[in-house]
Design a protein around this motif. Structure first.
Motif, PDB file in Angstrom:
ATOM      1  N   CYS A  52      18.933  11.787  21.865  1.00 25.57           N
ATOM      2  CA  CYS A  52      20.010  11.962  20.877  1.00 25.57           C
ATOM      3  C   CYS A  52      21.186  12.607  21.598  1.00 25.57           C
ATOM      4  O   CYS A  52      21.100  13.753  22.041  1.00 25.57           O
ATOM      5  CB  CYS A  52      19.561  12.841  19.712  1.00 25.57           C
ATOM      6  SG  CYS A  52      20.920  13.181  18.574  1.00 25.57           S
ATOM      7  N   CYS A 109      22.785  15.899  20.025  1.00 27.88           N
ATOM      8  CA  CYS A 109      21.885  17.054  20.138  1.00 27.88           C
ATOM      9  C   CYS A 109      21.482  17.321  21.586  1.00 27.88           C
ATOM     10  O   CYS A 109      20.811  18.326  21.857  1.00 27.88           O
ATOM     11  CB  CYS A 109      20.623  16.852  19.305  1.00 27.88           C
ATOM     12  SG  CYS A 109      20.948  16.758  17.549  1.00 27.88           S
ATOM     13  N   CYS A 161      16.871  10.697  15.100  1.00 31.13           N
ATOM     14  CA  CYS A 161      16.734  12.077  15.562  1.00 31.13           C
ATOM     15  C   CYS A 161      16.214  12.974  14.430  1.00 31.13           C
ATOM     16  O   CYS A 161      16.799  13.009  13.351  1.00 31.13           O
ATOM     17  CB  CYS A 161      18.095  12.591  16.048  1.00 31.13           C
ATOM     18  SG  CYS A 161      18.124  14.359  16.401  1.00 31.13           S
ATOM     19  N   CYS A 172      19.162  15.776  13.548  1.00 31.78           N
ATOM     20  CA  CYS A 172      20.456  15.470  12.924  1.00 31.78           C
ATOM     21  C   CYS A 172      20.451  14.142  12.171  1.00 31.78           C
ATOM     22  O   CYS A 172      21.416  13.807  11.487  1.00 31.78           O
ATOM     23  CB  CYS A 172      21.570  15.483  13.966  1.00 31.78           C
ATOM     24  SG  CYS A 172      21.526  14.072  15.064  1.00 31.78           S
TER      25      CYS A 172
END
Ligand SMILES: [Zn+2]
Length: 524
Positions: free
Chosen positions: A131, A134, A148, A151
């Motif tokens: 991700c 992140c 993810c 998020c």
């Protein structure tokens, strides 16, 4: 060694990611750490309070590119804003560490090299779901609907050559340490979370990246930059001179390590309670005494976050209510360790009830009576007229404040101080000095009652030093004391009764906290 015998105190906040302005949630962590640092100075310990910024990583690299500036210029701007906020909140840090400083980068490289040499770090290939926002690799099994788990955004398949740290090697030692040191991870609910996480088995940790360049280069393999864990977490030792070439700075490390408290938000607990202790074990260093995970400030619209756009700007609150009211609210309202609800209404209410009514009125009413019945001077108490009530309560309150602060229960410490404030207000009602003043035979009793109230306020002013930067000085000034003398006050002196000298002129000023009209305040 018991907690009260210790001579030094080292406390840290998380280093905040220098990506955008900070909100009231960050202010909360830092104000809490500041109160704990000030309290330990008040009790006479040599104290070191560290805060700072985490500045590397792909997010800042991208943000800088979007803004058309060099990443260093980008983070310099963000950091300037953070420093302004700490100045306005009167944060008394001893050092501010930035991960882009040479003194830090040198230690990161040194630590990385050492781990590699002793076989804790090895090179391998990593394939997984990544991700980008992140900056996190995920195992297939952790994805939620293929996205993810943090998020909810899309992830992409990525294969990367990376360095790995053997976390698993230290797993059992860490579990044993947590079991043998029940205070190490706090509060207990967080300890249980961490223990069950470790027991699931630790995977080796990916500690370098080749997907971005804004970071500390791996010293022997410059295509790689050191990834966030080793870069950010080592700030706690680099700032106080670990492995420094300067003998003076190394002395600082000898004096203050291990840290007494790492104060962190619960979302970064895992890094501080698992990864960081293992890195320290690999360096052969003692572990911090306590890692305390505090809760979040929650709004009615959920957790405050930049991406939700529901952040509260602390500057606006300071402009409106003043720094002491904002700090008091944060420290008093939110149960330390649990989530707390934030609302401006609650802030106004706390200010009106605790600060304006309870504390402000105690000072104002007392000084009004001293003006009226004692010619604006501190009267002489008379021993056989003394009930010893407030003096007795003060002797109980000081150790209570100390215990609460040792347990990092800041709201309880303030509650203890307010027992004294409230008792002072009852004391006025119970003794009705205005009635005593009508009877010349009660002169000695009246003088003693007024003196006891003034002494209580002297002590309350000093006890508030760790929490409120301005109020203690204002109280002492109105009592006719030298506010500058507060700097030399030590916790052990505060309960010593009889410090105000009879004959001193008091200087009644404006009310400490004018009452706020909630309707007017909340509409603007
Ligand atoms: Zn994500």
């Amino acid at each position: 060694m018991t907690e009260t015998d210790r001579q030094t105190f080292y406390i840290t906040t998380p280093i905040y990611y220098a990506n955008s302005d900070l909100h009231i949630g960050h202010a909360y962590s830092t104000v809490a750490a500041d109160a704990l640092a000030r309290f330990n100075r008040l009790r006479g310990r040599r104290t070191f309070f560290l805060t700072g910024t985490d500045e590397h990583g792909s997010k800042n690299e991208e943000a800088a590119r979007a803004a058309g500036v060099h990443p260093q210029e980008f983070v310099d701007r963000v950091v300037a804003g953070i420093l302004r906020l700490w100045e306005r909140l009167e944060i008394s840090y001893d050092d501010f560490i930035r991960t882009t400083e040479p003194r830090h980068k040198r230690v990161v490289q040194e630590v990385f090299r050492r781990f590699h040499e002793q076989g804790d770090i090895y090179k391998s290939e990593y394939e997984g779901w990544y991700c980008t926002p992140c900056e996190t690799f995920w195992l297939e099994s952790r994805l939620v609907d293929g996205r993810c788990p943090d998020c909810g955004r899309e992830v992409s398949r990525l294969k990367e050559e990376s360095y790995f740290f053997r976390l698993s090697k230290y797993q059992d030692r860490l579990l044993r340490h947590i079991e043998e040191n029940p205070d190490f991870i706090q509060p207990p609910s967080r300890r249980n979370e961490m223990v069950s996480f470790i027991k699931q088995g630790l995977e080796d940790l990916c500690v370098s990246r080749t997907t971005f360049a804004w970071g500390v280069p791996v010293p022997f393999d410059p295509d790689h930059v050191v990834y966030v864990w080793i870069d950010a977490l080592t700030n706690y030792i680099s700032a106080i001179g670990y492995a420094s070439e300067d003998p003076e700075r190394r002395k600082l490390f000898e004096e203050f390590w291990p840290a007494d408290v790492h104060l962190v938000g619960k979302e970064i607990m895992r890094f501080h309670a698992i990864i960081w202790p293992i890195l320290l074990m690999a360096l052969g260093l003692p572990l911090p005494r306590r890692v305390f995970g505090h809760g979040w400030l929650v709004l009615d619209s959920g957790k405050m976050s930049k991406s939700k756009g529901n952040v509260i700007d602390p500057h606006v609150l300071i402009d409106k209510y003043g720094v002491d009211a904002v700090r008091y609210f944060l420290l008093r309202e939110i149960p330390f360790g649990a989530d707390g609800r934030y609302s401006e209404e609650a802030l106004v209410n706390r200010t009106n009830v605790d600060l304006a009514n309870d504390l402000g009125n105690l000072l104002y009413r007392t000084l009004t009576m001293v003006e009226k019945f004692s010619d604006a001077t501190v009267p002489s108490p008379v021993a056989d007229q003394d009930d010893g009530l407030l003096r007795g309560l003060l002797a109980e309150v000081v150790p209570e404040v100390e215990r609460a602060m040792d347990d990092l229960q800041i709201p309880q410490a303030l509650e203890a101080v307010w027992r004294l404030v409230n008792q002072g207000n009852h004391y006025i009602e119970d003794n009705a000095p205005w009635s005593l003043a009508k009877d010349p035979g009660s002169r000695a009793r009246l003088d003693t009652v007024l003196y006891n109230l003034l002494e209580t306020l002297r002590a309350v002013g000093a006890l508030l030093l760790p929490f409120l930067p301005h109020t203690p000085r204002r109280i002492w000034d109105q009592l006719g004391l030298d506010p500058g003398a507060l700097e030399a006050v030590r916790l052990d002196d505060i309960a010593r009764w009889g410090q105000l000298r009879p004959g001193t002129r008091v200087r009644k000023g404006r009310p400490l906290f004018p009452r706020i009209d909630p309707k007017e305040a909340l509409e603007t």
